[in-house]
Design a protein around this motif. Structure first.
Motif, short mmCIF file in Angstrom:
data_model
loop_
_atom_site.label_atom_id
_atom_site.label_comp_id
_atom_site.label_asym_id
_atom_site.label_seq_id
_atom_site.Cartn_x
_atom_site.Cartn_y
_atom_site.Cartn_z
N LEU A 4 -10.52 2.93 9.40
CA LEU A 4 -9.28 2.84 8.72
C LEU A 4 -9.21 2.63 7.17
N ASP A 5 -9.75 1.53 7.01
CA ASP A 5 -9.99 0.96 5.52
C ASP A 5 -11.00 1.86 4.70
N ARG A 6 -11.93 2.43 5.40
CA ARG A 6 -12.76 3.35 4.69
C ARG A 6 -12.11 4.86 4.24
N LYS A 7 -11.09 4.98 5.12
CA LYS A 7 -10.58 6.20 5.08
C LYS A 7 -9.54 6.06 3.76
N ILE A 8 -8.88 4.89 3.77
CA ILE A 8 -7.91 4.75 2.70
C ILE A 8 -8.85 4.38 1.55
N LEU A 9 -10.07 3.99 1.30
CA LEU A 9 -10.84 3.90 0.06
C LEU A 9 -11.11 5.42 -0.13
N THR A 10 -11.60 6.30 0.77
CA THR A 10 -11.83 7.68 0.49
C THR A 10 -10.57 8.41 -0.08
N GLU A 11 -9.50 8.38 0.52
CA GLU A 11 -8.32 9.01 -0.04
C GLU A 11 -8.07 8.40 -1.88
N LEU A 12 -8.11 7.04 -1.80
CA LEU A 12 -7.74 6.66 -3.08
C LEU A 12 -8.84 6.94 -4.15
N GLN A 13 -10.09 7.32 -3.44
CA GLN A 13 -11.15 7.75 -4.74
C GLN A 13 -11.04 9.15 -5.01
N GLN A 14 -10.18 10.18 -4.07
CA GLN A 14 -9.96 11.39 -4.41
C GLN A 14 -8.57 11.23 -5.55
N ASP A 15 -7.64 10.63 -5.19
CA ASP A 15 -6.43 10.41 -6.01
C ASP A 15 -5.97 9.16 -6.08
N GLY A 16 -6.13 8.60 -7.00
CA GLY A 16 -5.67 6.92 -7.25
C GLY A 16 -4.47 6.90 -7.67
N ARG A 17 -3.89 8.02 -7.83
CA ARG A 17 -2.22 7.79 -8.03
C ARG A 17 -1.34 8.17 -6.83
N LEU A 18 -1.94 8.07 -5.55
CA LEU A 18 -1.21 8.44 -4.37
C LEU A 18 -0.17 7.10 -4.17
N THR A 19 1.12 7.59 -3.81
CA THR A 19 1.94 6.55 -3.55
C THR A 19 1.51 5.98 -2.18
N VAL A 20 1.89 4.69 -1.73
CA VAL A 20 1.65 4.17 -0.44
C VAL A 20 2.16 4.90 0.37
N THR A 21 3.25 5.51 0.31
CA THR A 21 3.81 6.68 1.48
C THR A 21 2.85 7.70 1.57
N ASP A 22 2.51 8.39 0.75
CA ASP A 22 1.72 9.39 0.76
C ASP A 22 0.14 9.08 1.28
N LEU A 23 -0.21 7.94 0.83
CA LEU A 23 -1.34 7.35 1.28
C LEU A 23 -1.38 7.09 2.82
N ALA A 24 -0.03 6.49 3.15
CA ALA A 24 0.00 6.41 4.84
C ALA A 24 -0.08 7.65 5.58
N ALA A 25 0.61 8.52 5.14
CA ALA A 25 0.85 9.82 5.79
C ALA A 25 -0.84 10.43 5.89
N ARG A 26 -1.43 10.18 4.86
CA ARG A 26 -2.84 10.83 5.07
C ARG A 26 -3.76 10.09 5.99
N VAL A 27 -3.69 9.09 6.06
CA VAL A 27 -4.62 8.06 6.97
C VAL A 27 -3.80 7.78 8.13
N ARG A 28 -2.87 8.57 8.60
CA ARG A 28 -1.90 8.57 9.82
C ARG A 28 -1.51 7.13 10.11
N LEU A 29 -0.88 6.26 9.22
CA LEU A 29 -0.61 5.04 9.54
C LEU A 29 0.86 4.70 8.83
N SER A 30 1.61 4.08 9.40
CA SER A 30 2.96 3.76 8.89
C SER A 30 2.69 3.04 7.69
N VAL A 31 3.86 3.04 6.77
CA VAL A 31 3.66 2.55 5.21
C VAL A 31 3.39 1.04 5.13
N SER A 32 4.25 0.13 6.05
CA SER A 32 3.90 -1.28 5.99
C SER A 32 2.51 -1.81 6.51
N PRO A 33 1.71 -1.21 7.35
CA PRO A 33 0.48 -1.67 7.89
C PRO A 33 -0.43 -1.04 6.56
#
Length: 150
Positions: A4-33
């Motif tokens: 899951l951490d690797r997925k977060i890193l992959t998404e941020l490398q593609q788009d470092g401007r993602l909001t935490v909400t968008d990032l959470a949706a892309r990695v299928r996790l709720s916002v807080s975690p």
């Protein structure tokens, strides 16, 4: 670091401007975690920072050279002095110390050949401990600024 951490890193490398909400949706996790994991990755140094990737040509830096540097001596004082001096040259975009010869590889960007020659003559040949510089001109970037593999 888990998948899951690797997925977060992959998404941020593609788009470092993602909001935490968008990032959470892309990695299928709720916002807080997701936010907690993101903070942990930043604190642990897996994420070193965020920045815009600027096209060098857009700011007039259309000439690029790779410079191979061989030092006269490789004692700690020479290495330290060289590294401090090369760090102070803004047109040096990357500097890597290598095993074997040459000792360093520099990636240098300037506006044109004349500007590169001036930088070479006024700064690069005067770097501490330099025995030899060999330049190779970059014709084109085939793979550039690629995200790290998963």
């Amino acid at each position: 670091m888990d998948a899951l951490d690797r997925k977060i890193l992959t998404e941020l490398q593609q788009d470092g401007r993602l909001t935490v909400t968008d990032l959470a949706a892309r990695v299928r996790l709720s916002v807080s975690p997701c936010h907690r994991r993101l903070r942990d990755l930043e604190r642990e140094g897996a994420i070193r920072g965020y920045r815009a990737v600027v096209d060098p040509a857009a700011v007039g830096l259309t000439f690029e050279a790779l410079v191979f540097v061989t030092l006269r001596w490789e004692d700690q004082g020479t290495v330290t002095a060289f590294e401090e001096a090369v760090t102070a040259i803004p047109h040096v975009l990357q500097a890597q110390r290598l095993f074997g010869e040459p000792d360093y590889l520099l990636r240098v960007a300037t506006s044109d050949l004349t500007a590169y020659q001036r930088l070479y003559d006024e700064r690069l040949v005067r770097l501490p401990g330099v025995r030899r510089l060999t330049s190779t001109l970059v014709m084109k970037h085939v793979v550039d600024d690629r995200p790290l593999p998963e």
